[in-house]
Design a protein around this motif. Structure first.
Motif, mmCIF file in Angstrom:
data_model
loop_
_atom_site.group_PDB
_atom_site.id
_atom_site.type_symbol
_atom_site.label_atom_id
_atom_site.label_comp_id
_atom_site.label_asym_id
_atom_site.label_seq_id
_atom_site.Cartn_x
_atom_site.Cartn_y
_atom_site.Cartn_z
ATOM 1 N N ARG A 255 0.844 -1.196 0.000
ATOM 2 C CA ARG A 255 0.000 0.000 0.000
ATOM 3 C C ARG A 255 0.881 1.248 0.000
ATOM 4 O O ARG A 255 2.089 1.182 -0.214
ATOM 5 N N THR A 256 0.262 2.363 0.297
ATOM 6 C CA THR A 256 0.949 3.649 0.297
ATOM 7 C C THR A 256 1.409 4.006 1.703
ATOM 8 O O THR A 256 0.681 3.790 2.679
ATOM 9 N N LEU A 257 2.610 4.559 1.790
ATOM 10 C CA LEU A 257 3.147 5.022 3.070
ATOM 11 C C LEU A 257 2.963 6.532 3.143
ATOM 12 O O LEU A 257 3.498 7.279 2.313
ATOM 13 N N THR A 258 2.198 6.981 4.133
ATOM 14 C CA THR A 258 1.878 8.397 4.280
ATOM 15 C C THR A 258 2.361 8.883 5.628
ATOM 16 O O THR A 258 2.067 8.270 6.659
ATOM 17 N N MET A 259 3.089 10.006 5.628
ATOM 18 C CA MET A 259 3.544 10.655 6.854
ATOM 19 C C MET A 259 3.029 12.084 6.857
ATOM 20 O O MET A 259 3.300 12.842 5.927
ATOM 21 N N GLU A 260 2.296 12.427 7.908
ATOM 22 C CA GLU A 260 1.694 13.751 8.006
ATOM 23 C C GLU A 260 1.982 14.339 9.380
ATOM 24 O O GLU A 260 2.082 13.624 10.375
ATOM 25 N N ALA A 261 2.104 15.681 9.404
ATOM 26 C CA ALA A 261 2.310 16.392 10.660
ATOM 27 C C ALA A 261 1.693 17.781 10.516
ATOM 28 O O ALA A 261 1.875 18.440 9.487
ATOM 29 N N PRO A 262 0.949 18.258 11.508
ATOM 30 C CA PRO A 262 0.298 19.572 11.371
ATOM 31 C C PRO A 262 1.280 20.735 11.365
ATOM 32 O O PRO A 262 0.997 21.777 10.768
ATOM 33 N N ARG A 263 2.458 20.587 11.975
ATOM 34 C CA ARG A 263 3.398 21.705 12.063
ATOM 35 C C ARG A 263 4.740 21.399 11.419
ATOM 36 O O ARG A 263 5.715 22.095 11.668
ATOM 37 N N GLY A 264 4.815 20.372 10.637
ATOM 38 C CA GLY A 264 6.075 20.091 9.952
ATOM 39 C C GLY A 264 6.490 18.645 10.151
ATOM 40 O O GLY A 264 6.141 18.004 11.142
ATOM 41 N N LEU A 265 7.228 18.146 9.171
ATOM 42 C CA LEU A 265 7.713 16.774 9.198
ATOM 43 C C LEU A 265 9.209 16.794 8.941
ATOM 44 O O LEU A 265 9.678 17.368 7.947
ATOM 45 N N GLU A 266 9.974 16.176 9.827
ATOM 46 C CA GLU A 266 11.432 16.166 9.713
ATOM 47 C C GLU A 266 11.899 14.723 9.631
ATOM 48 O O GLU A 266 11.603 13.905 10.502
ATOM 49 N N VAL A 267 12.620 14.432 8.563
ATOM 50 C CA VAL A 267 13.236 13.121 8.371
ATOM 51 C C VAL A 267 14.722 13.366 8.219
ATOM 52 O O VAL A 267 15.163 14.043 7.274
ATOM 53 N N SER A 268 15.514 12.856 9.141
ATOM 54 C CA SER A 268 16.946 13.148 9.139
ATOM 55 C C SER A 268 17.730 11.889 9.481
ATOM 56 O O SER A 268 17.243 11.005 10.183
ATOM 57 N N ALA A 269 18.950 11.834 8.943
ATOM 58 C CA ALA A 269 19.906 10.780 9.266
ATOM 59 C C ALA A 269 21.215 11.468 9.591
ATOM 60 O O ALA A 269 21.909 11.967 8.695
ATOM 61 N N ASP A 270 21.549 11.535 10.865
ATOM 62 C CA ASP A 270 22.706 12.311 11.295
ATOM 63 C C ASP A 270 24.019 11.701 10.819
ATOM 64 O O ASP A 270 24.951 12.427 10.454
ATOM 65 N N ARG A 271 24.119 10.377 10.818
ATOM 66 C CA ARG A 271 25.403 9.736 10.502
ATOM 67 C C ARG A 271 25.286 8.750 9.346
ATOM 68 O O ARG A 271 26.095 7.850 9.219
ATOM 69 N N GLY A 272 24.302 8.883 8.525
ATOM 70 C CA GLY A 272 24.155 7.959 7.415
ATOM 71 C C GLY A 272 23.366 8.598 6.299
ATOM 72 O O GLY A 272 23.095 9.801 6.287
ATOM 73 N N SER A 273 23.011 7.787 5.332
ATOM 74 C CA SER A 273 22.274 8.277 4.170
ATOM 75 C C SER A 273 20.772 8.092 4.380
ATOM 76 O O SER A 273 20.340 7.246 5.160
ATOM 77 N N LEU A 274 20.025 8.904 3.646
ATOM 78 C CA LEU A 274 18.569 8.853 3.693
ATOM 79 C C LEU A 274 18.068 8.465 2.311
ATOM 80 O O LEU A 274 18.414 9.101 1.319
ATOM 81 N N LYS A 275 17.253 7.431 2.262
ATOM 82 C CA LYS A 275 16.782 6.911 0.989
ATOM 83 C C LYS A 275 15.266 6.830 1.010
ATOM 84 O O LYS A 275 14.681 6.255 1.922
ATOM 85 N N VAL A 276 14.635 7.433 -0.004
ATOM 86 C CA VAL A 276 13.185 7.375 -0.181
ATOM 87 C C VAL A 276 12.930 6.774 -1.550
ATOM 88 O O VAL A 276 13.368 7.339 -2.572
ATOM 89 N N SER A 277 12.261 5.650 -1.610
ATOM 90 C CA SER A 277 12.023 4.977 -2.886
ATOM 91 C C SER A 277 10.600 4.455 -2.921
ATOM 92 O O SER A 277 9.988 4.194 -1.878
ATOM 93 N N GLY A 278 10.079 4.314 -4.120
ATOM 94 C CA GLY A 278 8.738 3.795 -4.303
ATOM 95 C C GLY A 278 8.597 3.166 -5.672
ATOM 96 O O GLY A 278 9.313 3.529 -6.620
ATOM 97 N N GLN A 279 7.683 2.233 -5.809
ATOM 98 C CA GLN A 279 7.465 1.589 -7.093
ATOM 99 C C GLN A 279 6.855 2.549 -8.105
ATOM 100 O O GLN A 279 7.160 2.485 -9.291
ATOM 101 N N LYS A 280 6.025 3.443 -7.626
ATOM 102 C CA LYS A 280 5.406 4.425 -8.511
ATOM 103 C C LYS A 280 5.906 5.821 -8.152
ATOM 104 O O LYS A 280 7.102 6.059 -8.122
ATOM 105 N N ASP A 281 5.042 6.747 -7.857
ATOM 106 C CA ASP A 281 5.436 8.135 -7.635
ATOM 107 C C ASP A 281 5.826 8.361 -6.184
ATOM 108 O O ASP A 281 5.243 7.784 -5.259
#
Length: 314
Positions: A213-239
């Motif tokens: 299914r779809t992975l959805t992340m929501e936040a009313p005042r902002g969303l922070e995704v961070s990796a202090d000591r590594g890489s950050l990867k966002v991938s999906g089969q479609k969009d």
């Protein structure tokens, strides 16, 4: 005088004859002067009496012996019976005790220097009832599961002053600072999860995945995704969609790479644009109205064309 004496003798004779006749009519035998009547028990009656007395004596001796044996085996004393001691603050049991019927008590606790163990062949069930005898809470420890039936379940801290966990029919609340899941397959949530922070351990990776299914992340005042000591990867089969309704999307890094972008060729007529790869050293990034990005040869002026074939084919 002689006539009076003779008259009395005759009267006595008549009376004696009347008594004899009356006795004969009643078939009564007049006992002789030498008859002796025995007094007491003789024969089989006497033997039966002695037998019952002997049986009663044997029964008393057996009962006395059994009473002494029970007292010795059960270890009766002034304070109690064996491991069971009766004191002012309650009943004290030492060692292993077995209850065959239900036990009704107000409080059960062990010594300060020992543990309390409850064992059962099938399960251990603790019930709580109100004044009307209705069941208000139940804890069942079985061989396959532990079941708790109550209106609200609470888990307090060691000092009892802080609520660590609570659960009812509507929600489950955890007030601990961290919730650690150490399973190799991670944690599966069937519905939404609300939390201020999701963090992996220092030596492990954090992976958020929705296989089907779809992975959805929501936040009313902002969303922070961070990796202090590594890489950050966002991938999906479609969009993969990044959307901000009122603000902007900021990519702040020393190097930003956009790989596998198509290459367009600048021409004076947009219809004659082609996708032939040119070996140019410098390119500029162009964005179509649809949002698709492509590369174009860098010129003195912008070579991006809204009517590029890449934008038309997108």
């Amino acid at each position: 005088m002689e006539q009076s004496a003779t008259l009395d003798i005759e009267t006595l004779k008549i009376t004696q004859e009347q008594f004899i006749l009356a006795s004969q009519s009643l078939h009564l035998q007049r006992p002789g002067r030498g008859a002796v009547y025995p007094v007491g028990l003789y024969g089989w009656r006497k033997r039966c009496l002695y037998f019952f007395l002997l049986l009663l004596m044997v029964t008393m001796i057996v009962n006395l012996a059994l009473t002494v044996w029970i007292i010795k085996v059960m270890n009766f004393s002034v304070d109690g019976m064996g491991n069971l001691q009766l004191k002012q603050d309650g009943i004290h049991l030492e060692g292993i005790s077995e209850f065959l019927l239900p036990l009704y008590v107000n409080e059960i606790h062990s010594r300060k220097d020992s543990l309390m163990v409850l064992r059962s062949g099938k399960n251990v069930t603790l019930n709580a009832r109100n004044d009307l005898g209705q069941l208000t809470g139940q804890l069942t420890v079985g061989s396959d599961a532990v079941k708790v039936q109550c209106q609200r379940l609470k888990v307090l801290s060691a000092d009892g002053g802080r609520l660590m966990f609570t659960a009812n029919e509507d929600e489950i609340v955890m007030t601990t600072e961290k919730l650690r899941v150490t399973g190799s397959d991670g944690t599966i949530f069937g519905h939404s999860v609300e939390t201020p922070l999701i963090q992996a351990q220092a030596s492990e990776d954090l992976k958020l995945e929705s296989p089907t299914r779809t992975l959805t992340m929501e936040a009313p005042r902002g969303l922070e995704v961070s990796a202090d000591r590594g890489s950050l990867k966002v991938s999906g089969q479609k969009d993969v969609q990044l959307e901000s309704t009122e603000g902007e999307i900021l990519l702040d890094a020393a190097t930003i790479q956009l790989g596998h972008l198509p290459l367009g060729v600048y021409t004076s007529t947009p219809t004659g644009a082609s996708e032939e790869v040119q070996q140019e050293a410098t390119y500029e990034v162009c964005v179509c109205p649809s949002g698709k990005m492509y590369l174009s040869s860098a010129e003195s002026t912008s070579s991006c064309q809204a009517m590029s074939s890449i934008c038309l084919w997108s």
